[in-house]
Design a protein around this motif. Structure first.
Motif, mmCIF file in Angstrom:
data_model
loop_
_atom_site.group_PDB
_atom_site.id
_atom_site.type_symbol
_atom_site.label_atom_id
_atom_site.label_comp_id
_atom_site.label_asym_id
_atom_site.label_seq_id
_atom_site.Cartn_x
_atom_site.Cartn_y
_atom_site.Cartn_z
ATOM 1 N N GLY A 12 38.378 22.979 51.121
ATOM 2 C CA GLY A 12 39.315 23.827 52.188
ATOM 3 C C GLY A 12 40.640 23.742 52.004
ATOM 4 O O GLY A 12 41.469 24.296 52.061
ATOM 5 N N LYS A 13 41.429 22.916 50.206
ATOM 6 C CA LYS A 13 42.737 22.965 50.211
ATOM 7 C C LYS A 13 42.871 24.241 49.300
ATOM 8 O O LYS A 13 42.105 25.436 49.258
ATOM 9 N N LYS A 14 43.958 24.516 49.301
ATOM 10 C CA LYS A 14 45.019 25.988 49.281
ATOM 11 C C LYS A 14 45.682 25.928 48.856
ATOM 12 O O LYS A 14 46.600 25.161 48.602
ATOM 13 N N ASN A 33 52.140 39.181 40.239
ATOM 14 C CA ASN A 33 51.331 38.656 40.797
ATOM 15 C C ASN A 33 51.166 38.009 41.850
ATOM 16 O O ASN A 33 51.468 37.183 41.726
ATOM 17 N N ARG A 34 50.815 38.216 42.451
ATOM 18 C CA ARG A 34 50.733 37.061 43.721
ATOM 19 C C ARG A 34 48.923 36.350 44.192
ATOM 20 O O ARG A 34 48.374 36.826 44.267
ATOM 21 N N THR A 35 48.730 35.275 43.911
ATOM 22 C CA THR A 35 47.574 34.674 43.406
ATOM 23 C C THR A 35 46.934 33.626 44.419
ATOM 24 O O THR A 35 48.204 32.883 44.500
ATOM 25 N N ASP A 36 46.423 33.164 45.298
ATOM 26 C CA ASP A 36 45.854 32.835 46.439
ATOM 27 C C ASP A 36 44.382 32.050 45.791
ATOM 28 O O ASP A 36 43.364 32.913 45.319
ATOM 29 N N PHE A 37 44.897 30.953 46.075
ATOM 30 C CA PHE A 37 43.256 29.561 45.904
ATOM 31 C C PHE A 37 42.699 28.976 46.282
ATOM 32 O O PHE A 37 44.255 28.855 47.662
ATOM 33 N N GLU A 38 41.368 28.985 46.938
ATOM 34 C CA GLU A 38 41.277 28.490 47.777
ATOM 35 C C GLU A 38 39.466 27.608 47.553
ATOM 36 O O GLU A 38 38.683 28.042 46.990
ATOM 37 N N TYR A 39 40.088 26.408 47.728
ATOM 38 C CA TYR A 39 38.743 25.266 46.900
ATOM 39 C C TYR A 39 37.580 24.556 47.909
ATOM 40 O O TYR A 39 38.096 25.367 49.293
ATOM 41 N N THR A 59 39.730 30.593 31.104
ATOM 42 C CA THR A 59 40.298 29.111 30.939
ATOM 43 C C THR A 59 41.073 29.238 32.383
ATOM 44 O O THR A 59 42.193 30.632 32.360
ATOM 45 N N ILE A 60 41.128 28.299 32.759
ATOM 46 C CA ILE A 60 43.029 27.867 33.542
ATOM 47 C C ILE A 60 42.253 25.965 33.570
ATOM 48 O O ILE A 60 41.731 26.237 33.627
ATOM 49 N N ASN A 61 43.705 26.377 32.943
ATOM 50 C CA ASN A 61 44.405 24.919 32.627
ATOM 51 C C ASN A 61 45.875 24.416 33.378
ATOM 52 O O ASN A 61 46.230 25.151 33.597
ATOM 53 N N GLY A 62 45.275 23.243 33.981
ATOM 54 C CA GLY A 62 46.583 22.790 34.691
ATOM 55 C C GLY A 62 46.197 22.435 36.245
ATOM 56 O O GLY A 62 47.027 22.460 36.758
ATOM 57 N N SER A 63 45.659 23.261 36.367
ATOM 58 C CA SER A 63 45.268 23.396 38.387
ATOM 59 C C SER A 63 45.413 21.813 38.722
ATOM 60 O O SER A 63 44.583 20.803 38.501
ATOM 61 N N ASP A 64 46.014 21.885 39.551
ATOM 62 C CA ASP A 64 45.800 20.207 40.353
ATOM 63 C C ASP A 64 44.533 19.950 41.097
ATOM 64 O O ASP A 64 44.387 19.475 40.933
ATOM 65 N N GLN A 65 43.431 20.954 40.953
ATOM 66 C CA GLN A 65 42.198 20.811 41.857
ATOM 67 C C GLN A 65 41.254 20.559 40.486
ATOM 68 O O GLN A 65 40.790 19.690 40.688
ATOM 69 N N LEU A 114 36.601 25.696 42.826
ATOM 70 C CA LEU A 114 37.585 26.312 42.805
ATOM 71 C C LEU A 114 36.488 28.220 43.756
ATOM 72 O O LEU A 114 35.388 28.765 42.794
ATOM 73 N N ASP A 115 36.421 28.262 44.948
ATOM 74 C CA ASP A 115 35.719 28.520 45.900
ATOM 75 C C ASP A 115 36.430 29.844 45.803
ATOM 76 O O ASP A 115 35.037 31.307 45.622
ATOM 77 N N ARG A 116 37.783 30.974 46.104
ATOM 78 C CA ARG A 116 37.858 31.615 45.965
ATOM 79 C C ARG A 116 39.442 32.460 45.730
ATOM 80 O O ARG A 116 39.831 31.983 45.629
ATOM 81 N N GLN A 117 39.615 33.135 44.456
ATOM 82 C CA GLN A 117 40.262 33.117 44.283
ATOM 83 C C GLN A 117 40.750 34.707 44.428
ATOM 84 O O GLN A 117 40.566 35.698 44.152
ATOM 85 N N ARG A 118 42.054 35.369 44.846
ATOM 86 C CA ARG A 118 42.977 36.659 45.549
ATOM 87 C C ARG A 118 43.941 37.120 44.410
ATOM 88 O O ARG A 118 44.855 36.316 44.763
ATOM 89 N N THR A 119 44.151 38.079 44.003
ATOM 90 C CA THR A 119 45.259 37.951 43.167
ATOM 91 C C THR A 119 45.375 39.584 43.323
ATOM 92 O O THR A 119 44.911 40.882 43.642
ATOM 93 N N VAL A 120 46.651 40.041 43.907
ATOM 94 C CA VAL A 120 47.817 41.455 43.893
ATOM 95 C C VAL A 120 48.777 41.431 43.185
ATOM 96 O O VAL A 120 49.356 40.566 42.906
#
Length: 335
Positions: free
Chosen positions: A246-248, A237-243, A313-319, A208-214
């Motif tokens: 390259g997947k998001k 919240n709106r959260t964006d994950f970048e792996y 802890t982040i549980n259940g992520s696809d990546q 999990l390379d980047r995480q942005r939350t507003v």
């Protein structure tokens, strides 16, 4: 003669502390300064000759203060008084809203400065630098630095915090990440406020390379005084994950945030905990938790030692899942 008289008067006024609080002890000593707080059986008095001096409440004979103070008797009986006047041993005259009355010192459990609902500007915060202790077979070098600051101006409160972590194992970088957060609160009443915040996290090692939350939502300030503060906030919240591959991912979630700190034993110790627990509105992850709990010991008015435990802890992520627990100890600065 007139000039001498004026000179003597000026010297006398300069050598006499104005509006100084006075504490008489049972052993006959007398201290003058500014009463800061009474809590946990310890009274802190700030002096010009010895800094902050803790006093055993049971050893105080009587006291005097011209400050406006919040005096608490028992568990729930409290009032803001105009001042305190000395009287017989083990007693003090309280100048409250009604006629002055004499109370037993033993019946007083807390004395703190009342905090106004709206202040022109109140700024507080801390910076902690720490060593990370982890049980491992390899040699490790760990670095951690974190800061947190709050500024209150009228009905607006600005909050900012950040953290940097780096760990090497046998000269190989195993942890390298940082995070930053800014939020602004608008108080609608004395207790209720509306919160808006943005968070950015960067990790150079994990998948999990980047995480942005507003996020934005309502909050409630249970208390905020000389002995600590406690608030809880519910956010959408709106959260964006970048792996790293390259997947998001992006999703909406709800979180419950808390921020609690409490000073103990004459403000020598501070217990604190803050963090958030969240759950997405879609099926990207089942839940997330980011929390810390710790204890600070004040060495001086500005320096402190700290112990902290952190859980992420982040549980259940696809990546990938994330589950980290860290323990740190270090030195800090507070204001």
């Amino acid at each position: 003669m007139l000039s001498r008289t004026l000179l003597c008067l000026a010297v006398t006024c300069a050598s006499t502390p104005l509006l100084a609080d006075t504490v008489w002890l049972k052993n006959g000593d007398r201290l003058t300064g500014t009463i800061k707080v009474l809590d946990g059986g310890k009274m802190m008095i700030e002096t010009s000759y010895g800094g902050s001096i803790p006093l055993d409440w049971k050893q105080i004979k009587t006291l005097e203060s011209d400050q406006k103070l919040l005096v608490k008797q028992g568990k729930s009986d409290e009032e803001v008084v105009k001042g305190l006047k000395p009287t017989d041993d083990g007693k003090v005259i309280v100048a409250g809203a009604d006629a002055p009355r004499t109370v037993e010192l033993a019946s007083i459990s807390q004395i703190i400065k009342p905090k106004p609902i709206i202040t022109d500007l109140v700024w507080k915060g801390n910076i902690d630098a720490a060593l990370d202790f982890q049980h491992a077979e390899n040699d490790t070098d760990d670095y951690n630095i974190a800061f947190k600051t709050t500024a209150r101006h009228g009905d607006w409160r600005h909050n900012a915090k950040g953290e940097y972590n780096r760990e090497t194992q046998d000269d190989v970088v195993a942890t390298d990440n940082w995070s930053a957060e800014y939020s602004i609160d608008r108080f609608l009443t004395e207790k209720f406020f509306w919160d808006g915040r943005i968070t950015y996290k960067r990790d150079k090692i994990e998948d999990l390379d980047r995480q942005r939350t507003v996020g934005t939502g309502p909050g409630y300030q249970f208390w905020d005084d000389e002995l600590g503060a406690f608030s809880m906030t519910t956010l959408l919240n709106r959260t964006d994950f970048e792996y790293r591959d390259g997947k998001k991912d992006n999703f909406y979630s709800t979180t419950l945030r808390w921020d609690y700190n409490r000073y103990l034993i004459g403000k020598k110790f501070e217990f604190f905990t803050n963090g958030e627990a969240g759950r997405p509105l879609s099926g990207v992850a089942s839940y997330s938790l980011d929390a810390e709990v710790g204890l600070r010991y004040k060495v001086t008015d500005w320096a402190s030692l700290n112990l902290k435990a952190e859980k992420n802890t982040i549980n259940g992520s696809d990546q990938s899942d994330l589950d980290k627990t860290r323990y740190t100890a270090g030195f800090g600065v507070t204001w």
